[in-house]
Design a protein around this motif. Structure first.
Motif, PDB file in Angstrom:
ATOM      1  N   THR A 160       0.818  -1.211   0.000  1.00  0.00           N
ATOM      2  CA  THR A 160       0.000   0.000   0.000  1.00  0.00           C
ATOM      3  C   THR A 160       0.853   1.262   0.000  1.00  0.00           C
ATOM      4  O   THR A 160       0.396   2.327  -0.425  1.00  0.00           O
ATOM      5  CB  THR A 160      -0.951   0.018   1.213  1.00  0.00           C
ATOM      6  N   PHE A 161       2.105   1.158   0.475  1.00  0.00           N
ATOM      7  CA  PHE A 161       2.982   2.328   0.472  1.00  0.00           C
ATOM      8  C   PHE A 161       3.294   2.755  -0.958  1.00  0.00           C
ATOM      9  O   PHE A 161       3.141   3.927  -1.313  1.00  0.00           O
ATOM     10  CB  PHE A 161       4.278   2.018   1.231  1.00  0.00           C
ATOM     11  N   VAL A 162       3.733   1.811  -1.790  1.00  0.00           N
ATOM     12  CA  VAL A 162       4.033   2.125  -3.190  1.00  0.00           C
ATOM     13  C   VAL A 162       2.759   2.551  -3.921  1.00  0.00           C
ATOM     14  O   VAL A 162       2.780   3.463  -4.752  1.00  0.00           O
ATOM     15  CB  VAL A 162       4.687   0.918  -3.899  1.00  0.00           C
ATOM     16  N   THR A 165       2.318   6.099  -5.720  1.00  0.00           N
ATOM     17  CA  THR A 165       1.917   6.129  -7.125  1.00  0.00           C
ATOM     18  C   THR A 165       0.692   7.012  -7.333  1.00  0.00           C
ATOM     19  O   THR A 165       0.660   7.850  -8.239  1.00  0.00           O
ATOM     20  CB  THR A 165       1.629   4.707  -7.632  1.00  0.00           C
ATOM     21  N   CYS A 166      -0.315   6.797  -6.512  1.00  0.00           N
ATOM     22  CA  CYS A 166      -1.553   7.579  -6.653  1.00  0.00           C
ATOM     23  C   CYS A 166      -1.277   9.069  -6.492  1.00  0.00           C
ATOM     24  O   CYS A 166      -1.862   9.901  -7.191  1.00  0.00           O
ATOM     25  CB  CYS A 166      -2.590   7.109  -5.632  1.00  0.00           C
ATOM     26  N   PHE A 167      -0.363   9.399  -5.576  1.00  0.00           N
ATOM     27  CA  PHE A 167      -0.055  10.809  -5.362  1.00  0.00           C
ATOM     28  C   PHE A 167       0.743  11.373  -6.525  1.00  0.00           C
ATOM     29  O   PHE A 167       0.440  12.458  -7.046  1.00  0.00           O
ATOM     30  CB  PHE A 167       0.729  10.977  -4.059  1.00  0.00           C
ATOM     31  N   ALA A 168       1.761  10.629  -6.984  1.00  0.00           N
ATOM     32  CA  ALA A 168       2.606  11.118  -8.079  1.00  0.00           C
ATOM     33  C   ALA A 168       1.822  11.282  -9.373  1.00  0.00           C
ATOM     34  O   ALA A 168       2.139  12.149 -10.194  1.00  0.00           O
ATOM     35  CB  ALA A 168       3.780  10.175  -8.292  1.00  0.00           C
ATOM     36  N   THR A 169       0.791  10.454  -9.564  1.00  0.00           N
ATOM     37  CA  THR A 169       0.018  10.538 -10.809  1.00  0.00           C
ATOM     38  C   THR A 169      -0.883  11.768 -10.865  1.00  0.00           C
ATOM     39  O   THR A 169      -1.598  11.958 -11.858  1.00  0.00           O
ATOM     40  CB  THR A 169      -0.834   9.273 -11.023  1.00  0.00           C
ATOM     41  N   LEU A 170      -0.846  12.607  -9.835  1.00  0.00           N
ATOM     42  CA  LEU A 170      -1.516  13.904  -9.956  1.00  0.00           C
ATOM     43  C   LEU A 170      -0.933  14.696 -11.128  1.00  0.00           C
ATOM     44  O   LEU A 170      -1.601  15.558 -11.695  1.00  0.00           O
ATOM     45  CB  LEU A 170      -1.369  14.714  -8.660  1.00  0.00           C
ATOM     46  N   GLY A 171       0.333  14.388 -11.498  1.00  0.00           N
ATOM     47  CA  GLY A 171       0.909  15.011 -12.691  1.00  0.00           C
ATOM     48  C   GLY A 171       0.123  14.643 -13.935  1.00  0.00           C
ATOM     49  O   GLY A 171      -0.117  15.474 -14.814  1.00  0.00           O
ATOM     50  N   GLY A 172      -0.291  13.366 -14.036  1.00  0.00           N
ATOM     51  CA  GLY A 172      -1.141  12.936 -15.132  1.00  0.00           C
ATOM     52  C   GLY A 172      -2.525  13.561 -15.051  1.00  0.00           C
ATOM     53  O   GLY A 172      -3.140  13.890 -16.069  1.00  0.00           O
ATOM     54  N   PHE A 173      -3.030  13.728 -13.826  1.00  0.00           N
ATOM     55  CA  PHE A 173      -4.331  14.358 -13.625  1.00  0.00           C
ATOM     56  C   PHE A 173      -4.345  15.764 -14.223  1.00  0.00           C
ATOM     57  O   PHE A 173      -5.324  16.173 -14.867  1.00  0.00           O
ATOM     58  CB  PHE A 173      -4.654  14.412 -12.132  1.00  0.00           C
ATOM     59  N   LEU A 174      -3.256  16.512 -14.024  1.00  0.00           N
ATOM     60  CA  LEU A 174      -3.179  17.877 -14.548  1.00  0.00           C
ATOM     61  C   LEU A 174      -3.235  17.877 -16.072  1.00  0.00           C
ATOM     62  O   LEU A 174      -3.902  18.717 -16.681  1.00  0.00           O
ATOM     63  CB  LEU A 174      -1.885  18.542 -14.080  1.00  0.00           C
ATOM     64  N   PHE A 175      -2.522  16.932 -16.685  1.00  0.00           N
ATOM     65  CA  PHE A 175      -2.554  16.798 -18.145  1.00  0.00           C
ATOM     66  C   PHE A 175      -3.968  16.489 -18.616  1.00  0.00           C
ATOM     67  O   PHE A 175      -4.496  17.129 -19.537  1.00  0.00           O
ATOM     68  CB  PHE A 175      -1.571  15.698 -18.555  1.00  0.00           C
ATOM     69  N   GLY A 176      -4.618  15.504 -17.988  1.00  0.00           N
ATOM     70  CA  GLY A 176      -5.975  15.129 -18.375  1.00  0.00           C
ATOM     71  C   GLY A 176      -6.972  16.246 -18.150  1.00  0.00           C
ATOM     72  O   GLY A 176      -7.855  16.483 -18.985  1.00  0.00           O
ATOM     73  N   LEU A 196      15.038   1.497  -1.336  1.00  0.00           N
ATOM     74  CA  LEU A 196      14.510   0.262  -1.915  1.00  0.00           C
ATOM     75  C   LEU A 196      13.874  -0.608  -0.837  1.00  0.00           C
ATOM     76  O   LEU A 196      12.798  -1.194  -1.046  1.00  0.00           O
ATOM     77  CB  LEU A 196      15.646  -0.499  -2.603  1.00  0.00           C
ATOM     78  N   SER A 197      14.517  -0.671   0.313  1.00  0.00           N
ATOM     79  CA  SER A 197      13.962  -1.438   1.436  1.00  0.00           C
ATOM     80  C   SER A 197      12.618  -0.857   1.877  1.00  0.00           C
ATOM     81  O   SER A 197      11.661  -1.595   2.140  1.00  0.00           O
ATOM     82  CB  SER A 197      14.958  -1.430   2.600  1.00  0.00           C
ATOM     83  N   SER A 198      12.541   0.471   1.951  1.00  0.00           N
ATOM     84  CA  SER A 198      11.281   1.126   2.345  1.00  0.00           C
ATOM     85  C   SER A 198      10.180   0.888   1.321  1.00  0.00           C
ATOM     86  O   SER A 198       9.025   0.625   1.679  1.00  0.00           O
ATOM     87  CB  SER A 198      11.512   2.627   2.530  1.00  0.00           C
ATOM     88  N   LEU A 199      10.536   0.980   0.027  1.00  0.00           N
ATOM     89  CA  LEU A 199       9.549   0.791  -1.031  1.00  0.00           C
ATOM     90  C   LEU A 199       9.018  -0.638  -1.062  1.00  0.00           C
ATOM     91  O   LEU A 199       7.844  -0.872  -1.349  1.00  0.00           O
ATOM     92  CB  LEU A 199      10.162   1.137  -2.387  1.00  0.00           C
ATOM     93  N   ARG A 200       9.884  -1.612  -0.794  1.00  0.00           N
ATOM     94  CA  ARG A 200       9.457  -3.020  -0.829  1.00  0.00           C
ATOM     95  C   ARG A 200       8.869  -3.473   0.506  1.00  0.00           C
ATOM     96  O   ARG A 200       8.381  -4.597   0.614  1.00  0.00           O
ATOM     97  CB  ARG A 200      10.647  -3.921  -1.204  1.00  0.00           C
ATOM     98  N   ARG A 201       8.942  -2.600   1.520  1.00  0.00           N
ATOM     99  CA  ARG A 201       8.435  -2.920   2.858  1.00  0.00           C
ATOM    100  C   ARG A 201       9.093  -4.197   3.404  1.00  0.00           C
ATOM    101  O   ARG A 201       8.439  -5.061   3.977  1.00  0.00           O
ATOM    102  CB  ARG A 201       6.906  -3.064   2.836  1.00  0.00           C
ATOM    103  N   LYS A 202      10.401  -4.283   3.190  1.00  0.00           N
ATOM    104  CA  LYS A 202      11.172  -5.426   3.655  1.00  0.00           C
ATOM    105  C   LYS A 202      12.448  -4.919   4.302  1.00  0.00           C
ATOM    106  O   LYS A 202      12.918  -3.819   3.976  1.00  0.00           O
ATOM    107  CB  LYS A 202      11.516  -6.370   2.491  1.00  0.00           C
ATOM    108  N   LEU A 258       7.821  12.409  -0.507  1.00  0.00           N
ATOM    109  CA  LEU A 258       7.908  11.127  -1.202  1.00  0.00           C
ATOM    110  C   LEU A 258       9.369  10.744  -1.427  1.00  0.00           C
ATOM    111  O   LEU A 258      10.257  11.605  -1.437  1.00  0.00           O
ATOM    112  CB  LEU A 258       7.170  11.198  -2.540  1.00  0.00           C
ATOM    113  N   PRO A 259       9.665   9.463  -1.627  1.00  0.00           N
ATOM    114  CA  PRO A 259      11.062   9.023  -1.759  1.00  0.00           C
ATOM    115  C   PRO A 259      11.663   9.377  -3.113  1.00  0.00           C
ATOM    116  O   PRO A 259      10.942   9.584  -4.099  1.00  0.00           O
ATOM    117  CB  PRO A 259      10.960   7.501  -1.587  1.00  0.00           C
ATOM    118  N   TYR A 260      12.991   9.433  -3.145  1.00  0.00           N
ATOM    119  CA  TYR A 260      13.698   9.535  -4.412  1.00  0.00           C
ATOM    120  C   TYR A 260      13.642   8.190  -5.127  1.00  0.00           C
ATOM    121  O   TYR A 260      13.426   7.143  -4.506  1.00  0.00           O
ATOM    122  CB  TYR A 260      15.162   9.912  -4.195  1.00  0.00           C
TER     123      TYR A 260
END
Length: 580
Positions: free
Chosen positions: A46-48, A52-63, A287-293, A267-269
């Motif tokens: 759910t973290f990734v 993703t949902c937040f970063a895709t606001l860039g696509g929302f602006l285009f649409g 990478l560890s944070s993104l994979r939750r491992k 958000l992470p780099y």
């Protein structure tokens, strides 16, 4: 994690550690170990998903911009404020296309900038540029303000459509990458949908007519006169519909842009970009944070070393080929490398063709001029056509959902082929109905309704195929050292194609009679089907470091030995990159 794998982190015996690591890593498949595939898999992390949902606001602006401009062009109070744009099909085309041309330039310019400052900071910087452009459009009192505002916003939109899919591809794992990048298209369609309904609602501020007491004197449409801003506006301006009816929908896009700009700070780099900049410890932690491992998890370590090996290989091979190259020469060499061999050129060709077909199948001709098209099909241009446009936005959004569920299980090619066929059939039917009945829709209402239904059918077929995969494929096919350069070229291709379609569509719709515009786009749908059938490789389930195999990027014996040496030094099995 076993004790032998733990030695990879702690052992002082480098040779023994590498041998143990190679034994531990042998047979490891990141796609299988990453969890469930596709739609189901995106909920395992759910973290990734949230990033993703937040970063895709860039696509929302285009649409949102795509959708809002089509409705604003049909609002009478906008026509009263800017009569030249409202009445002149050439100027109307340029009004739409100014943003698209600027976006083309922005996407090309963004490649080296994105490599230098990173994906995260690049998104934040472009939001500032977008806010300036959006504010100019919202407060415009002259045509030049609109055009300058759209040009500035276009630079940012082009850059965001370059960097956001790349950022999403680089933070996601192979088993869900297609679904996550497809969320970019879902966000675009949500932007279109919301803009349609906001503009439909605001078009009623003060009424749907500029001056309810003044009869229309403009050109005939389906036998009835239409609004002419030169003759149908009383002195002092509109007495009915308010300027807020078009300023509000344009201005609303500033709020999600501001939210994205602020939120990106948290958000992470991209771990791949961090590694490219030599920040390995931070990359491993990210990478560890993104994979939750945990950091010492075998799959995290393997993915980390696989990225490192691919990066080392590309750098060392480039250094061997161009030992004395300056920074500028290395920059130019990135572009040359994309056409230096057939496999690399094929990657570029697949990305550019996908973006080209995404536009020349005709989707943006419909999105930008939907109210005009529905008006030509017999609907009231002030109210009913705007409502029909809103319904199109709903179907366009719902049609994107199958892609999220099927991209990582069914694959890219089957969806592209079926989508192209469906679009082709719909376009041929709409074109045929217009050729047969377009001169007198009021006498053939059933034909008009059928044409509208197949416009909707077209939208659904496009929404699950070329719309999302147009962002997925280019973001995943390039090697790390060429990724930003490659994606900047493919993204610029979509914007140049978008620019051409936006510019010529008003004239095509006005001047090419008997359904010729739709037959034109249907021909490209056939070409898109043939390209996907005979030219495109399948890329589902492959890590970003495994794309060489999909494109037949065979290496020389010397390069294979170089790969093997890097793998041995990093403790990876030799097949880690040789399978690529």
């Amino acid at each position: 994690m076993t004790q032998s794998a733990q030695n990879l982190l702690n052992s002082g015996d480098v040779k023994e550690t590498r041998e143990v690591a190679q034994d531990e890593f042998s047979g490891l498949n990141l796609t299988e170990m990453g969890g469930r595939v596709g739609f189901k898999g995106i909920f395992d992390n759910t973290f990734v998903l949230g990033v993703t949902c937040f970063a895709t606001l860039g696509g929302f602006l285009f649409g949102y911009d795509q959708g809002v401009v089509s409705n604003v062009l049909a609002i009478e109070s906008f026509g009263a404020a800017f009569p030249k744009i409202y009445m002149d099909s050439n100027l109307k085309g340029w009004f739409v296309s100014t943003l698209l041309l600027a976006a083309w330039f922005g996407s090309l310019l963004n490649g080296p900038i994105c490599d230098k400052i990173g994906r995260k900071r690049n998104i934040m910087g472009n939001i500032v540029i977008f806010l300036i452009g959006g504010a100019l459009q919202t407060g415009a009192t002259a045509e030049k303000h609109l055009f300058i505002g759209r040009a500035i916003a276009g630079l940012a939109v082009g850059a965001l459509t370059h960097v956001v899919p790349m950022y999403l591809a680089e933070i996601s794992s192979a088993n869900i990458r297609g679904a996550l990048v497809a969320l970019q298209q879902l966000s675009i369609t949500l932007g279109i949908l919301i803009s349609y309904w906001i503009a439909y609602g605001t078009s009623h501020i003060g009424g749907t007519r500029c001056a309810p007491g003044v009869p229309y004197t403009g050109p005939l449409l389906n036998g009835s006169p239409t609004f002419d801003p030169y003759t149908d506006v009383p002195e002092g301006g509109c007495t009915g519909q308010k300027q807020a009816s078009w300023r509000v929908p344009i201005g609303i896009q500033l709020f999600p842009a501001l939210l994205l700009g602020i939120g990106m700070a948290f958000l992470p780099y991209s771990p791949r970009w961090l590694m490219e900049r030599g920040r390995d410890d931070e990359a491993l932690q990210t990478l560890s944070s993104l994979r939750r491992k945990p950091l010492n998890d075998l799959t995290v370590r393997y993915e980390f070393l696989e990225i490192k090996a691919e990066l080392r290989y590309s750098r060392e091979i480039t250094a061997l080929k161009y030992p004395n190259a300056s920074k500028f020469q290395r920059f130019i060499n990135n572009y040359i490398a994309l056409i230096s061999t057939w496999p690399k050129f094929k990657r570029l060709a697949v990305g550019c063709l996908t973006m080209f077909y995404q536009q020349f199948i005709g989707i943006n001709a419909i999105i930008y001029y939907a109210p005009t098209i529905f008006g030509q099909l017999g609907l009231n241009p002030n109210t009913t056509s705007l409502l029909a446009t809103g319904l199109y936005g709903i179907l366009n959004t719902l049609g994107t959902l199958p892609a999220i569920m099927l991209l990582d299980s069914v694959g890219r090619r089957p969806l592209l082929m079926s989508g192209a066929l469906g679009c082709c059939v719909a376009l041929l039917i709409v074109g045929s109905l217009i050729a047969a009945f377009g001169d007198d829709w009021p006498a053939h209402p059933s034909a008009g309704r059928a044409a509208i239904a197949f416009v909707y059918f077209y939208g659904v077929n496009f929404a699950y195929s070329w719309a999302p995969i147009g962002w997925v494929l280019p973001s995943e096919v390039f090697p790390l050292h060429l990724r930003s350069t490659g994606i900047s070229i493919t993204t610029s291709c979509t914007w140049m194609s978008n620019f051409i379609i936006g510019l010529v569509s008003p004239r095509m719709l006005a001047q090419i009679g008997h359904g010729g515009t739709y037959f034109f786009f249907a021909a490209f749908a056939i070409l898109a089907f043939l390209s996907a059938l005979f030219f495109y490789p399948e890329t589902k389930g492959k890590t970003l470091e495994e794309m060489d195999a999909a494109f037949g990027d065979a290496t020389s014996e010397q390069e294979k030995q170089h790969m093997e040496r890097i793998c041995r030094e990093l403790g990876l099995p030799s097949k880690a990159l040789l399978s690529a």
